[in-house]
Design an enzyme around this catalytic site. Structure first.
Site, PDB file in Angstrom:
ATOM      1  N   PHE A   1       0.846  -1.190   0.000  1.00 41.84           N
ATOM      2  CA  PHE A   1       0.000   0.000   0.000  1.00 41.84           C
ATOM      3  C   PHE A   1       0.889   1.251   0.000  1.00 41.84           C
ATOM      4  O   PHE A   1       1.891   1.307   0.704  1.00 41.84           O
ATOM      5  CB  PHE A   1      -0.922  -0.015   1.221  1.00 41.84           C
ATOM      6  CG  PHE A   1      -1.979   1.045   1.170  1.00 41.84           C
ATOM      7  CD1 PHE A   1      -3.017   0.938   0.256  1.00 41.84           C
ATOM      8  CD2 PHE A   1      -1.917   2.157   1.983  1.00 41.84           C
ATOM      9  CE1 PHE A   1      -3.990   1.932   0.169  1.00 41.84           C
ATOM     10  CE2 PHE A   1      -2.890   3.155   1.902  1.00 41.84           C
ATOM     11  CZ  PHE A   1      -3.922   3.035   1.002  1.00 41.84           C
TER      12      PHE A   1
ATOM     13  N   ASP B   1       1.636  -5.078   8.463  1.00 39.51           N
ATOM     14  CA  ASP B   1       0.434  -4.249   8.357  1.00 39.51           C
ATOM     15  C   ASP B   1      -0.755  -5.206   8.232  1.00 39.51           C
ATOM     16  O   ASP B   1      -0.846  -5.965   7.254  1.00 39.51           O
ATOM     17  CB  ASP B   1       0.514  -3.320   7.145  1.00 39.51           C
ATOM     18  CG  ASP B   1      -0.739  -2.452   7.007  1.00 39.51           C
ATOM     19  OD1 ASP B   1      -1.709  -2.641   7.777  1.00 39.51           O
ATOM     20  OD2 ASP B   1      -0.749  -1.580   6.121  1.00 39.51           O
TER      21      ASP B   1
ATOM     22  N   LYS C   1     -11.919  -0.948   8.390  1.00 40.64           N
ATOM     23  CA  LYS C   1     -12.311  -1.852   7.307  1.00 40.64           C
ATOM     24  C   LYS C   1     -13.222  -2.942   7.894  1.00 40.64           C
ATOM     25  O   LYS C   1     -14.378  -2.680   8.201  1.00 40.64           O
ATOM     26  CB  LYS C   1     -11.072  -2.412   6.634  1.00 40.64           C
ATOM     27  CG  LYS C   1     -10.181  -1.320   6.020  1.00 40.64           C
ATOM     28  CD  LYS C   1      -8.928  -1.906   5.385  1.00 40.64           C
ATOM     29  CE  LYS C   1      -7.981  -0.814   4.917  1.00 40.64           C
ATOM     30  NZ  LYS C   1      -8.505   0.015   3.824  1.00 40.64           N
TER      31      LYS C   1
ATOM     32  N   ARG D   1     -12.112  -3.886  -7.290  1.00 41.66           N
ATOM     33  CA  ARG D   1     -11.869  -4.546  -6.016  1.00 41.66           C
ATOM     34  C   ARG D   1     -13.208  -4.795  -5.326  1.00 41.66           C
ATOM     35  O   ARG D   1     -14.009  -3.886  -5.151  1.00 41.66           O
ATOM     36  CB  ARG D   1     -10.964  -3.653  -5.162  1.00 41.66           C
ATOM     37  CG  ARG D   1     -10.213  -4.392  -4.100  1.00 41.66           C
ATOM     38  CD  ARG D   1      -9.164  -3.485  -3.476  1.00 41.66           C
ATOM     39  NE  ARG D   1      -9.770  -2.290  -2.902  1.00 41.66           N
ATOM     40  CZ  ARG D   1      -9.224  -1.620  -1.880  1.00 41.66           C
ATOM     41  NH1 ARG D   1      -8.072  -1.996  -1.357  1.00 41.66           N
ATOM     42  NH2 ARG D   1      -9.801  -0.539  -1.405  1.00 41.66           N
TER      43      ARG D   1
END
Lengths: 420, 420
Positions: free
Chosen positions: B128, B205, B231, B380
């Site tokens: 990311f 992460d 999330k 996605r």
């Protein structure tokens, strides 16, 4: 009438207060509680719960991830409002993000890295702890000399001392415009000018000043500043902080935390960090949106009241507190631990008393007055002008006098001091 | 029945879903909208608005600054719950604070400073962006060699590649357990073991993994990790992140941002930074309380559902999406851009299509399906198991097939890609 200052005098000040109506725009859950800790956590604006409900239920619950289209530059919009109405800066010079400490770290790190030939950082030995620690860490990591100026615990930093410490080896000076403990107010223009003569930069912490005293970043030639939004700006517990970088300086500074919110074409997600030239280069990542949202309605109140009027009332509140201290508290062993007159400090004042901790606890538990304690022996009183009545200051000082006079405080359990 | 997979098959899966009732514990503002972007911003838990109202109106509005007594260690309490129920760590090893990027900066900085003889940092070239930039900044500031491992955009990082890059010069390896784009899931135990053989540390992460796949930080010997809570943990937009430091390692690491929340006897405000030995030494300062508070009710849902059941359902959702992709989408020019089978990835998958951006926009605007686009040409799809029905995946894939089949997408305005 009591001891020379009648309550009627405070009532008259309330009657003449042009900001009196603003009190109604805050939640006053317990009208008997006198809250003199607005310098630590400002009260809840009445508009905030509905605004938050809207953000939570409509924007998050309904709009879901799509709401980021409108959220993503919220920190910049709040920054522009702070710039125009509170801090005397230009659009594009302030952004809301992270915490004051993290912002201080970013800007101090950036400033130090931009002055490679200089080996000294100056700070106030009595500055707020997190500022001292952050700067200490940066200095140690970079092998710089940290020079802590011995400031007067009650009177603030002597500018002659600062001047004598400034030389061409100084990269950065970190100072609070208003001291968190004594409330001492520095002369921003004068400090900026002193530093400029030796080519040093000044990084200001405006936490105890913003929304309490007029700040003119542009007019005083300030280059760097940070500050919090949860004191006189009433943004709520831990609401995100702001940072200011003078426009002309932005592109040449590179802050140490290279996050994607500073990246050019952020969603292209390119391989190398390549920050935008503007203020967003000092951003790191996704802001805590609910806490950010609460700043919005709070800032509206400060904008509508205007910092000039807030300051004018703050000076009168401060003068009343000073006068009551003189007649009621000095005879009971209190000593003013703040500069006088009120023009020389922010909106809070400190009182020294050997039993300050016990008095603070007893006031809250038995007399419905909330102020706070600061080591080693200071009672800190922060009447936020937007919602504090003059009669509240009068009543609070009367209760304080009572508590101190009877000398039967709550006792101080060993170890408890650390959580107050 | 359509193309071999009848909707009834999805209906049966819904009927047998032990987590089906959890959907009712989220706000579903528009029942027609299919939300497959839980991997970016999780839905609003139904309990969150009331909980926030309580914190705002009672704790802030009523309790005012006194509420900090109960707030100050909230990040640690949330950390302990994450440790026990979500991330397989021990009490006192996780704390919630700051953003993922800032936490990554703190822990990577700490790990690098604790390995002075080593000159290399390894990372995934496809990680990311903010992770890549943060690590790049740290490496550059410290004069270290940054080695970016060429990972497969669809398949994830090859562990043989990692092994061949690991040597005794490597101080730190920074990796995402689940890739933000492809969803590729790494073998945490294996990676930790590989790094350990050369004395390197791994900083994980967990943003796309937490609440979606079982994570066993203790059991796999993980030493350092960070991750976000907005999330699959549904903490709300920009909710504060967490950081994990293995207990045995805490006292020997010193993070670069020396804030007062890490200080021993914080309110004694001593002259020098002297961090506590425990996990709080990685804290900096006052957390954004309202955003922090929203994590509380969200975490309760994950705890009650249990990560094992969430993962079991996630695998079935993934398999359904894979099967529908095979029969419906592959003939229309889509290609799976994620590892298969679903056991090899987190709870989201990516589809490659040359017109991915336009398809994503059209889906949202005309077919009430929200998923998201990632450069360069990926769609996605993140069906969060706690609230996504199997029939929703079936319906979304059917709508996706329709949109792709008619080929009359919304066109892509120049420059718009950067805000999607």
């Amino acid at each position: 009438m009591e001891g020379g200052i009648p309550r009627a005098a405070a009532e008259e000040l309330d009657a003449a207060d042009p900001l009196a109506e603003f009190r109604e725009r805050f939640v006053i859950a317990d009208p008997e509680l006198i809250y003199l800790d607005g310098n630590s956590l400002g009260r809840l604006p009445a508009a905030t719960p509905d605004r938050l409900r809207e953000v939570v239920e409509e924007s998050w619950g309904g709009g879901l991830v799509r709401s980021w289209q409108g959220w993503i530059d919220w920190g910049g919009r709040l920054g522009d409002r702070l710039a125009e109405h509170v801090l005397g800066a230009r659009a594009g010079e302030i952004v809301v993000s992270d915490s004051t400490s993290v912002n201080l770290y970013k800007l101090a790190g950036a400033a130090l890295d931009a002055a490679p030939g200089r080996g000294t950082v100056l700070m106030d030995a009595e500055d707020f702890p997190t500022n001292r620690y952050v700067v200490q860490g940066l200095a140690e990591q970079r092998g710089l000399r940290l020079c802590r100026l011995a400031s007067d615990l009650d009177g603030g930093l002597d500018l002659d001392l600062l001047r004598s410490a400034l030389d061409r080896d100084v990269a950065l000076v970190v100072l609070s415009l208003v001291s968190y403990r004594s409330g001492a107010l520095l002369d921003m223009a004068r400090v900026n000018e002193l530093a400029r003569t030796v080519g040093a930069r000044v990084l200001w912490d405006l936490s105890h000043a913003a929304g309490a005293v007029p700040v003119d970043l542009a007019g005083t030639g300030a280059e760097l500043a940070v500050g919090c939004t949860y004191k006189y700006l009433n943004g709520g517990p831990g609401s995100p902080a702001y940072l200011y970088v003078r426009r002309e300086l932005q592109a040449e500074l590179r802050q140490p935390v290279w996050g994607w919110f500073g990246q050019r074409e952020q969603f292209q997600m390119g391989p190398d960090y390549d920050p935008v030239p503007g203020i967003e280069r000092f951003l790191v990542s996704t802001p805590p949106l609910l806490s950010l949202a609460a700043i919005d309605p709070a800032l509206t109140l400060v904008e509508q009241a205007g910092v000039a009027r807030i300051r004018a009332k703050g000076l009168l509140l401060g003068r009343l507190a000073d006068d009551l201290t003189n007649v009621w508290l000095t005879p009971l062993g209190f000593r003013s631990a703040s500069p006088r007159p009120p023009e020389q400090r922010g909106s809070h004042l400190s009182l020294h008393h050997p039993d300050a901790w016990q008095i603070c606890q007893t006031l809250a538990a038995e007399a419905k007055v909330v102020c706070d304690y600061r080591v080693p022996d200071r009672l800190r009183i922060g009447p936020s002008p937007l919602y504090t009545r003059f009669t509240e200051v009068w009543d609070a000082m009367a209760r304080l006098r009572e508590v101190a006079a009877r000398r039967t405080y709550l006792s101080r359990p060993a170890g408890l001091a650390r959580v107050t």
